[in-house]
Enzyme design. Structure first.
Site, PDB file in Angstrom:
ATOM      1  N   ARG A  44      25.265 -17.724   5.241  1.00 22.44           N
ATOM      2  CA  ARG A  44      26.324 -17.758   4.234  1.00 22.44           C
ATOM      3  C   ARG A  44      26.187 -16.576   3.279  1.00 22.44           C
ATOM      4  NH1 ARG A  44      25.752 -22.805   5.980  1.00 22.44           N
ATOM      5  NH2 ARG A  44      27.496 -24.297   5.851  1.00 22.44           N
ATOM      6  N   GLU A 331      21.160 -32.736  11.511  1.00 15.67           N
ATOM      7  CA  GLU A 331      20.185 -31.798  12.069  1.00 15.67           C
ATOM      8  C   GLU A 331      18.751 -32.317  11.987  1.00 15.67           C
ATOM      9  OE1 GLU A 331      19.731 -28.568   8.548  1.00 15.67           O
ATOM     10  OE2 GLU A 331      21.750 -29.242   9.058  1.00 15.67           O
TER      11      GLU A 331
END
Length: 442
Positions: A44, A331
């Site tokens: 990001r 995750e």
């Protein structure tokens, strides 16, 4: 069951790579761990820096296959990315010098979800054609909703009607933007991708989700927080995210340690009745891995903080099963499942149907590999039920999935004779997992 190529009820590439003998913990594991930077924050940060008006220094970034693919994608679009000396022994800092995004270009997304979702909006802002392709598994992972949204916002994309890789984006140097409705239940990255590029769209972007719940809320929070820190005006509501058009002004972004990659190391303390301290655990974070504190406490660990920066997990000798909805932190599922296979009571992990379209179908893969070692794992439409049974050694296949590989390492701590196939796939998010694992166990 023979240690032949796996045949779970899901699509995956044929497992490849050498077998790595997973070390068994002969004594309580006690160590301090300094983790590499967060993949989610790093990629990001790289996108925000590339779209910023001024040069930006990304400090303590992750160096891994996923981050290298992102750097390669940005360079292909004309962004200058330079390594500079840093105060971190793990990796150099990265200096990003924004430039007009240009084509023609070819982008290799590998099997990196952030690259395959975050870069197409940038390519739509470029001048010229940009061709996207990746690993064979990338062609099976969901991207059609994102491509449809980009078309609705003014992008020109040729994917042969497949809604999948490979495709070519015909960049015109600008994207109209505006309001778009999509189903982001397959991946929160669809929303993050549009928000990251939205400030540079002519009309900004207003994303509305319509469909089953969006998974991985912490990752959406991370995107919003990082954009705001870079000067973007972002408003959020129920299934609604809006970024106003305007400049991004990021000059320095420091990457936090990857807390999701802390999972196998903290699990080592729980499984071995040991104690692991993770250095630099942030007091405030949007990372999904922060949920490990509560999850592993429920499974029998004791968590404490030192000096407000480090986090320690101590194994008490008990490993309990857990009933948990992991939708927001999917995750973490492979590590939680590995610990659950060694617990004293059953576990039920739900809310993770989206994991079927990650690097592999993680639900089917986990059930197959736990059962291969003598366990009792049953697939649910959106998760797993794991009933502990005595496990034995054997090959634990990774399916070219880094989190499958590390979950095999966790089981190997308590079960002699476990061999993890293709441990090298962990380089997707960690530069040297086997080396760090051996160091922690020594």
């Amino acid at each position: 069951m023979p240690d032949s190529a796996p045949t779970p009820s899901h699509r995956n590439d044929t497992p490849t790579g050498e077998h790595w003998p997973a070390p068994t913990a002969g004594a309580p594991v006690r160590a301090r761990v300094r983790l590499p930077g967060s993949k989610s924050v790093t990629n990001r940060a790289l996108v925000i820096a590339a779209l910023s008006e001024a040069p930006c220094l990304v400090r303590r970034p992750l160096v891994s296959r996923d981050s290298e693919l992102m750097v390669g994608a940005l360079r292909a679009l004309g962004v200058t990315v330079t390594e500079v000396p840093s105060d971190s022994p793990d990796a150099p800092d990265l200096s990003i010098a924004p430039a007009p995004l240009t084509g023609p270009a070819s982008v290799d997304v590998g099997n990196a979800g952030t690259v395959m979702r975050f870069v197409p909006p940038l390519a739509a802002l470029a001048s010229g054609d940009v061709r996207f392709d990746g690993d064979p598994r990338a062609r099976e992972r969901p991207v059609g909703e994102l491509l449809g949204a980009l078309r609705a916002l003014g992008a020109d994309i040729d994917d042969g009607g497949r809604g999948a890789f490979p495709f070519t984006l015909h960049g015109t140097g600008a994207v109209r933007g505006g309001e778009v409705i999509l189903d982001a239940s397959g991946s929160s990255q669809f929303v993050s991708a549009l928000l990251l590029g939205g400030a540079r769209f002519t009309e900004g972007v207003h994303v509305r989700h319509q469909g089953p719940p969006v998974p991985s809320q912490p990752h959406l929070d991370m995107t919003v927080e990082m954009l705001r820190a870079a000067g973007a005006t972002v408003t959020t509501g129920q299934n609604s995210w809006k970024v106003e058009p305007g400049p991004l002004r990021a000059t320095e972004i420091t990457v936090e340690p990857d807390l999701s990659n802390a999972a196998p190391f903290l699990a080592a303390a729980l499984v071995s009745k040991g104690e692991i301290t993770v250095e630099g655990w942030p007091e405030h974070t949007t990372q999904a891995g922060d949920a490990l504190r509560g999850l592993f406490t429920r499974m029998g660990g004791e968590v404490s903080r030192t000096d407000g920066t480090d986090l320690t997990l101590r194994g008490t000798g008990a490993i309990h099963g857990i009933t948990a909805d992991l939708r927001d932190v999917g995750e973490l599922t492979p590590t939680i499942a590995a610990v659950a296979a060694l617990a004293d009571s059953p576990s039920r992990l739900t809310g993770i149907a989206h994991l079927r379209r990650h690097e592999t179908d993680r639900i089917a893969a986990l059930a197959t590999e736990i059962n291969r070692l003598g366990g009792d794992a049953v697939e649910l439409p959106d998760g797993l039920v794991i009933r502990p049974r005595p496990l034995h050694g054997g090959v634990f296949h990774s399916y070219d999935d880094h989190r499958m590989a590390t979950s095999g390492a966790v089981i190997g701590l308590a079960v002699p004779g476990v061999e993890v196939e293709n441990i090298a796939t962990t380089r997707k998010t960690m530069p040297d997992f086997p080396g760090l694992w051996s160091e922690v166990l020594s």
